[in-house]
Write a protein that holds these residues in place. Structure first.
Motif, PDB file in Angstrom:
ATOM      1  N   GLU A 176      -4.557 -10.605   1.374  1.00 30.96           N
ATOM      2  CA  GLU A 176      -3.556  -9.580   1.639  1.00 30.96           C
ATOM      3  C   GLU A 176      -3.622  -8.462   0.597  1.00 30.96           C
ATOM      4  O   GLU A 176      -3.497  -7.282   0.928  1.00 30.96           O
ATOM      5  N   LEU A 177      -3.828  -8.843  -0.655  1.00 29.82           N
ATOM      6  CA  LEU A 177      -3.950  -7.842  -1.714  1.00 29.82           C
ATOM      7  C   LEU A 177      -5.181  -6.970  -1.495  1.00 29.82           C
ATOM      8  O   LEU A 177      -5.126  -5.748  -1.660  1.00 29.82           O
ATOM      9  N   ALA A 178      -6.284  -7.572  -1.097  1.00 24.51           N
ATOM     10  CA  ALA A 178      -7.500  -6.811  -0.792  1.00 24.51           C
ATOM     11  C   ALA A 178      -7.255  -5.875   0.386  1.00 24.51           C
ATOM     12  O   ALA A 178      -7.667  -4.702   0.348  1.00 24.51           O
ATOM     13  N   ASP A 179      -6.563  -6.367   1.415  1.00 26.00           N
ATOM     14  CA  ASP A 179      -6.220  -5.521   2.566  1.00 26.00           C
ATOM     15  C   ASP A 179      -5.336  -4.355   2.143  1.00 26.00           C
ATOM     16  O   ASP A 179      -5.528  -3.219   2.574  1.00 26.00           O
ATOM     17  N   ALA A 180      -4.359  -4.637   1.289  1.00 24.85           N
ATOM     18  CA  ALA A 180      -3.445  -3.597   0.811  1.00 24.85           C
ATOM     19  C   ALA A 180      -4.202  -2.530   0.037  1.00 24.85           C
ATOM     20  O   ALA A 180      -3.970  -1.331   0.226  1.00 24.85           O
ATOM     21  N   ASN A 181      -5.107  -2.952  -0.814  1.00 23.57           N
ATOM     22  CA  ASN A 181      -5.883  -1.984  -1.597  1.00 23.57           C
ATOM     23  C   ASN A 181      -6.801  -1.158  -0.709  1.00 23.57           C
ATOM     24  O   ASN A 181      -6.987   0.040  -0.937  1.00 23.57           O
ATOM     25  N   THR A 182      -7.354  -1.777   0.324  1.00 22.17           N
ATOM     26  CA  THR A 182      -8.194  -1.042   1.280  1.00 22.17           C
ATOM     27  C   THR A 182      -7.360  -0.007   2.029  1.00 22.17           C
ATOM     28  O   THR A 182      -7.775   1.148   2.179  1.00 22.17           O
ATOM     29  N   LEU A 183      -6.178  -0.410   2.498  1.00 22.06           N
ATOM     30  CA  LEU A 183      -5.292   0.523   3.189  1.00 22.06           C
ATOM     31  C   LEU A 183      -4.914   1.682   2.272  1.00 22.06           C
ATOM     32  O   LEU A 183      -4.923   2.843   2.688  1.00 22.06           O
ATOM     33  N   PHE A 184      -4.572   1.365   1.032  1.00 18.36           N
ATOM     34  CA  PHE A 184      -4.211   2.400   0.065  1.00 18.36           C
ATOM     35  C   PHE A 184      -5.333   3.421  -0.081  1.00 18.36           C
ATOM     36  O   PHE A 184      -5.096   4.629  -0.018  1.00 18.36           O
ATOM     37  N   ALA A 204       0.832  -1.208   0.000  1.00 18.67           N
ATOM     38  CA  ALA A 204       0.000   0.000   0.000  1.00 18.67           C
ATOM     39  C   ALA A 204       0.866   1.258   0.000  1.00 18.67           C
ATOM     40  O   ALA A 204       0.556   2.234  -0.699  1.00 18.67           O
ATOM     41  N   ILE A 205       1.961   1.247   0.744  1.00 18.03           N
ATOM     42  CA  ILE A 205       2.867   2.392   0.766  1.00 18.03           C
ATOM     43  C   ILE A 205       3.486   2.611  -0.607  1.00 18.03           C
ATOM     44  O   ILE A 205       3.584   3.746  -1.078  1.00 18.03           O
ATOM     45  N   ASN A 206       3.877   1.540  -1.256  1.00 19.35           N
ATOM     46  CA  ASN A 206       4.435   1.670  -2.605  1.00 19.35           C
ATOM     47  C   ASN A 206       3.410   2.270  -3.558  1.00 19.35           C
ATOM     48  O   ASN A 206       3.749   3.116  -4.388  1.00 19.35           O
ATOM     49  N   GLN A 238      -7.818   4.085   1.992  1.00 17.97           N
ATOM     50  CA  GLN A 238      -8.010   4.817   3.249  1.00 17.97           C
ATOM     51  C   GLN A 238      -6.927   5.871   3.438  1.00 17.97           C
ATOM     52  O   GLN A 238      -7.211   7.013   3.801  1.00 17.97           O
ATOM     53  N   TRP A 239      -5.681   5.478   3.224  1.00 14.57           N
ATOM     54  CA  TRP A 239      -4.568   6.405   3.411  1.00 14.57           C
ATOM     55  C   TRP A 239      -4.621   7.542   2.405  1.00 14.57           C
ATOM     56  O   TRP A 239      -4.386   8.693   2.755  1.00 14.57           O
ATOM     57  N   LEU A 240      -4.937   7.231   1.152  1.00 17.31           N
ATOM     58  CA  LEU A 240      -5.012   8.271   0.127  1.00 17.31           C
ATOM     59  C   LEU A 240      -6.135   9.255   0.442  1.00 17.31           C
ATOM     60  O   LEU A 240      -5.956  10.470   0.311  1.00 17.31           O
ATOM     61  N   ALA A 241      -7.268   8.750   0.893  1.00 12.86           N
ATOM     62  CA  ALA A 241      -8.380   9.634   1.274  1.00 12.86           C
ATOM     63  C   ALA A 241      -7.976  10.540   2.439  1.00 12.86           C
ATOM     64  O   ALA A 241      -8.275  11.735   2.437  1.00 12.86           O
ATOM     65  N   ALA A 242      -7.285   9.986   3.438  1.00 11.16           N
ATOM     66  CA  ALA A 242      -6.835  10.779   4.583  1.00 11.16           C
ATOM     67  C   ALA A 242      -5.841  11.849   4.147  1.00 11.16           C
ATOM     68  O   ALA A 242      -5.912  12.999   4.600  1.00 11.16           O
TER      69      ALA A 242
END
Length: 80
Positions: free
Chosen positions: A55-63, A17-19, A65-69
């Motif tokens: 894990e990929l679904a979790d990563a995309n969700t984090l991405f 997600a960070i990448n 959320q973080w991008l929205a924040a």
């Protein structure tokens, strides 16, 4: 992908997600290409783990959320 130190829960998903965030936010072509390579060839580097579908679904969700924040606050953390 930054996975040299895998600590905590979902560390590979967080690294992925960070990448994606770096690729989304950078205006530097060299930096973008560096991280895009990991995105396009995730198994070319022996240090890059294979993400499961969960894990990929979790990563995309984090991405997302973080991008929205970041878009809302100007950073990952609220300014309050």
């Amino acid at each position: 992908m930054f996975v040299d130190e895998q600590v905590g829960v979902n560390s590979a998903a967080k690294a992925y997600a960070i990448n994606r965030l770096l690729m989304e936010m950078t205006q530097n072509n060299d930096l973008y290409n560096r991280y895009a390579w990991f995105e396009q060839k995730p198994h070319a580097c022996h240090r890059t783990p294979r993400l499961s579908q969960n894990e990929l679904a979790d990563a995309n969700t984090l991405f997302e959320q973080w991008l929205a924040a970041i878009n809302k606050n100007g950073s990952l953390y609220p300014s309050e």
